[in-house]
Motif scaffolding. Sequence first.
Motif, short mmCIF file in Angstrom:
data_model
loop_
_atom_site.label_atom_id
_atom_site.label_comp_id
_atom_site.label_asym_id
_atom_site.label_seq_id
_atom_site.Cartn_x
_atom_site.Cartn_y
_atom_site.Cartn_z
N GLU A 89 -40.19 -10.65 -23.72
CA GLU A 89 -40.74 -11.74 -22.93
C GLU A 89 -42.04 -12.23 -23.56
OE1 GLU A 89 -41.15 -10.71 -18.86
OE2 GLU A 89 -39.07 -10.07 -18.61
N GLY A 90 -42.40 -13.48 -23.27
CA GLY A 90 -43.60 -14.06 -23.83
C GLY A 90 -44.85 -13.42 -23.25
N THR A 91 -45.91 -13.46 -24.04
CA THR A 91 -47.17 -12.86 -23.61
C THR A 91 -48.22 -13.90 -23.21
OG1 THR A 91 -47.91 -12.77 -25.93
CG2 THR A 91 -46.80 -10.80 -25.04
N GLU A 92 -47.81 -15.15 -23.14
CA GLU A 92 -48.73 -16.20 -22.69
C GLU A 92 -48.63 -16.32 -21.18
OE1 GLU A 92 -50.88 -17.55 -24.71
OE2 GLU A 92 -50.01 -16.33 -26.32
N THR A 93 -49.21 -15.37 -20.48
CA THR A 93 -49.11 -15.33 -19.03
C THR A 93 -50.37 -14.69 -18.45
OG1 THR A 93 -47.93 -14.28 -17.18
CG2 THR A 93 -47.79 -13.20 -19.32
N SER A 94 -50.68 -15.00 -17.21
CA SER A 94 -51.86 -14.43 -16.57
C SER A 94 -51.75 -12.92 -16.42
CB SER A 94 -52.07 -15.07 -15.19
OG SER A 94 -50.96 -14.81 -14.34
N TYR A 95 -50.52 -12.40 -16.53
CA TYR A 95 -50.29 -10.97 -16.41
C TYR A 95 -51.09 -10.19 -17.45
CZ TYR A 95 -47.51 -6.65 -15.83
OH TYR A 95 -47.09 -5.36 -15.59
N VAL A 96 -51.36 -10.83 -18.60
CA VAL A 96 -52.10 -10.16 -19.66
C VAL A 96 -53.38 -10.93 -20.01
CG1 VAL A 96 -50.12 -9.00 -20.67
CG2 VAL A 96 -50.66 -11.31 -21.40
N ASP A 97 -53.78 -11.84 -19.15
CA ASP A 97 -55.03 -12.55 -19.36
C ASP A 97 -56.20 -11.62 -19.06
OD1 ASP A 97 -56.54 -15.28 -19.61
OD2 ASP A 97 -57.29 -14.38 -17.75
N SER A 98 -57.13 -11.48 -19.99
CA SER A 98 -58.20 -10.50 -19.87
C SER A 98 -59.03 -10.70 -18.61
CB SER A 98 -59.11 -10.56 -21.10
OG SER A 98 -58.39 -10.21 -22.27
N GLU A 99 -59.42 -11.94 -18.32
CA GLU A 99 -60.25 -12.19 -17.16
C GLU A 99 -59.49 -11.93 -15.87
OE1 GLU A 99 -63.50 -12.67 -15.05
OE2 GLU A 99 -63.43 -12.67 -17.26
N LYS A 100 -58.23 -12.35 -15.83
CA LYS A 100 -57.40 -12.13 -14.64
C LYS A 100 -57.19 -10.63 -14.40
CE LYS A 100 -54.50 -13.46 -11.36
NZ LYS A 100 -53.89 -12.20 -10.98
N VAL A 101 -56.95 -9.89 -15.46
CA VAL A 101 -56.75 -8.44 -15.33
C VAL A 101 -58.03 -7.77 -14.84
CG1 VAL A 101 -56.30 -6.31 -16.60
CG2 VAL A 101 -54.90 -8.34 -17.03
N ARG A 102 -59.16 -8.22 -15.36
CA ARG A 102 -60.43 -7.66 -14.92
C ARG A 102 -60.64 -7.88 -13.42
NH1 ARG A 102 -64.23 -5.98 -18.13
NH2 ARG A 102 -63.27 -7.13 -19.87
N GLU A 103 -60.28 -9.07 -12.94
CA GLU A 103 -60.40 -9.37 -11.51
C GLU A 103 -59.47 -8.48 -10.69
OE1 GLU A 103 -59.60 -13.49 -11.00
OE2 GLU A 103 -61.39 -14.17 -12.08
N GLU A 104 -58.25 -8.23 -11.20
CA GLU A 104 -57.31 -7.35 -10.50
C GLU A 104 -57.89 -5.95 -10.34
OE1 GLU A 104 -53.04 -7.24 -11.39
OE2 GLU A 104 -53.46 -8.83 -12.85
N VAL A 105 -58.43 -5.42 -11.43
CA VAL A 105 -58.97 -4.07 -11.39
C VAL A 105 -60.15 -4.00 -10.42
CG1 VAL A 105 -60.13 -2.27 -12.75
CG2 VAL A 105 -58.18 -3.52 -13.72
#
Length: 282
Positions: A215-231
């Motif tokens: 699957e493609g990696t251009e997604t918010s699932y692996v966006d650094s800022e989005k991941v930081r917010e999730e954590v």
Amino acid sequence: MQRMHLHLVSDSTGETLEMIAKAALAQFDNPDVVRHFWPMVRSRQHLDRIVPSLAASPGLVLFTLVNPETRARLEEHCRQLGLPAVPVLDAVTAALEVQLGEEAHGKPGRQHLMDDAYFRRVEAIHYTIAHDDGVGWEDWEEADILLAGVSRSSKTPTSIYLANRGYKVANIPLIMESPPPPALFGLRRPLVVGLTTAPERLVQVRRNRLLSLNEGTETSYVDSEKVREEVQFARRMFADNGWPVIDVTRRSIEETAAAVMRIMQERTDRPGEGGEDGEGAI
């Protein structure tokens, strides 16, 4: 580095022997070891059938044989072949005999008997599989442990490992856009543990996961800022509810599970004091 042959001879499944050998070998840097596994050796005839292999690939012999005759015959064969033979459980068993004031039963495979503990473990595995990834929240009160964390924070493998140790475990992914069921915040019986990890490491794990699925990696699932917010979102939830937190960034599944079991034991030893680690990650 010289290659070594390691023979593991057991009168049961050999699981214990394999774990001991694995733990001991882990203390060395990339040893060149060829393992030869001989489980369920319970008769003279069976033992005699493996002797040619011992002679063809001489090396260290580790064994767990409780039958005196089978054990003596193996030791005699090893003496004749000039092979070192180590009974790996002898020292522990002898120490237990002294402390318990009784002799060991000397029956192979007693740890694998289908006793109450065995059936509890099977039940725990069934429960854990049925309550993976937020499924079956209506039954969470039956759990011993509930693991919460963002996606790919090792909740499922840790749950399965704990289930094999006899714990009923449920787990739930924490998603910013989808609040968890209210039942999560009213649980009384289960120990709720938050799993967290470094955002950078989480991005890497998620990216590898997507690539493995083509699957493609251009997604918010692996966006650094989005991941930081999730954590950060997950950590705030842990802190707000006083749940103990384990940072899994540099931990193996076994190490994470061991930390969970330690918290569980502390909770058992000091009832009513659960959640004292909620202010910081372990």
